[in-house]
Design an enzyme around this catalytic site. Sequence first.
Site, PDB file in Angstrom:
ATOM      1  N   MET A  35       0.738  -0.821  -0.249  1.00  0.00           N
ATOM      2  CA  MET A  35      -0.127   0.086  -0.152  1.00  0.00           C
ATOM      3  C   MET A  35       0.247   1.064  -0.489  1.00  0.00           C
ATOM      4  O   MET A  35       0.250   2.212  -0.369  1.00  0.00           O
ATOM      5  CB  MET A  35      -0.928  -0.018   1.396  1.00  0.00           C
ATOM      6  CG  MET A  35      -2.216  -0.524   1.106  1.00  0.00           C
ATOM      7  SD  MET A  35      -3.067  -0.794   2.387  1.00  0.00           S
ATOM      8  CE  MET A  35      -3.715   0.737   3.128  1.00  0.00           C
ATOM      9  N   ILE A  38       1.206   2.290  -3.357  1.00  0.00           N
ATOM     10  CA  ILE A  38      -0.171   3.144  -3.754  1.00  0.00           C
ATOM     11  C   ILE A  38      -0.581   4.613  -3.193  1.00  0.00           C
ATOM     12  O   ILE A  38      -0.939   5.597  -4.056  1.00  0.00           O
ATOM     13  CB  ILE A  38      -1.492   2.315  -3.061  1.00  0.00           C
ATOM     14  CG1 ILE A  38      -1.137   0.998  -4.321  1.00  0.00           C
ATOM     15  CG2 ILE A  38      -2.683   3.014  -3.506  1.00  0.00           C
ATOM     16  CD1 ILE A  38      -2.389   0.052  -3.756  1.00  0.00           C
ATOM     17  N   GLU A  39      -0.408   4.405  -2.061  1.00  0.00           N
ATOM     18  CA  GLU A  39      -0.046   5.891  -0.842  1.00  0.00           C
ATOM     19  C   GLU A  39       0.668   7.121  -1.899  1.00  0.00           C
ATOM     20  O   GLU A  39       0.462   7.787  -1.472  1.00  0.00           O
ATOM     21  CB  GLU A  39       0.208   5.630   0.295  1.00  0.00           C
ATOM     22  CG  GLU A  39      -1.452   5.245   1.131  1.00  0.00           C
ATOM     23  CD  GLU A  39      -2.356   5.851   0.808  1.00  0.00           C
ATOM     24  OE1 GLU A  39      -2.786   6.883  -0.160  1.00  0.00           O
ATOM     25  OE2 GLU A  39      -3.621   5.122   1.741  1.00  0.00           O
ATOM     26  N   SER A  40       1.958   6.477  -1.376  1.00  0.00           N
ATOM     27  CA  SER A  40       3.482   7.776  -1.931  1.00  0.00           C
ATOM     28  C   SER A  40       4.358   7.119  -2.836  1.00  0.00           C
ATOM     29  O   SER A  40       5.739   7.711  -3.628  1.00  0.00           O
ATOM     30  CB  SER A  40       3.852   7.846  -0.520  1.00  0.00           C
ATOM     31  OG  SER A  40       4.798   6.365   0.123  1.00  0.00           O
ATOM     32  N   TYR A 108      -9.110   2.218   5.165  1.00  0.00           N
ATOM     33  CA  TYR A 108      -7.822   2.870   4.949  1.00  0.00           C
ATOM     34  C   TYR A 108      -7.736   3.921   3.731  1.00  0.00           C
ATOM     35  O   TYR A 108      -7.453   5.285   4.742  1.00  0.00           O
ATOM     36  CB  TYR A 108      -6.844   1.152   4.565  1.00  0.00           C
ATOM     37  CG  TYR A 108      -5.255   2.683   4.964  1.00  0.00           C
ATOM     38  CD1 TYR A 108      -4.419   2.847   6.498  1.00  0.00           C
ATOM     39  CD2 TYR A 108      -4.395   3.723   4.123  1.00  0.00           C
ATOM     40  CE1 TYR A 108      -3.397   2.842   6.462  1.00  0.00           C
ATOM     41  CE2 TYR A 108      -3.659   4.393   4.544  1.00  0.00           C
ATOM     42  CZ  TYR A 108      -2.608   3.478   5.462  1.00  0.00           C
ATOM     43  OH  TYR A 108      -1.727   4.177   5.616  1.00  0.00           O
TER      44      TYR A 108
END
Length: 175
Positions: A35, A38-40, A108
């Site tokens: 993740m 995906i996030e950063s 999330y």
Amino acid sequence: VANDFRAGKKRAKPWFPKIEAELKRRGIPKEIALMTFIESMFNTKAHSSAGAAGVWQLMPATAREFGLKVSRKRDDRMDILKATTAAAKLLARNHRMLKSWPLAVTGYNHGAYGVKRAIRKVGSRKLEDLIERYDKHTWGFASKNFYAELVAMIRIFQNQEASSRAMTPGDPKQT
């Protein structure tokens, strides 16, 4: 995106064993560590326009709720291991509340209580039903696709690992 991805993989490599160990310690599948891409894109200096920061893109209030310091002088969201612990606590809570990893991961991004509202409104706990039938302005592209993005990232990493194992020195496929 390909260049960002390669750079992110390079940044993440020394951290992933520690991140996966923290997730495992809390009963979270190690693949959820992806993740951070995906996030950063595993950018340790990432900040969003909404105020999220770090590789896990934690919002200030969420970070504080899970024990991180967030102030002008100190922002623990930028500490990969502290942020991982906070993200793991959030994911574990989401899973206890929502009883499935697809829903916990979606929570999330969208918020676990928002996912619970969607479940009540649609009358189903299947993520695909929520995606198809839940109609609210906050339930947009990011919320609907967050879990699918994680699945895609997992497959990308699995395919790269399989390719690198298959292409060993002296392998006839290389010639």
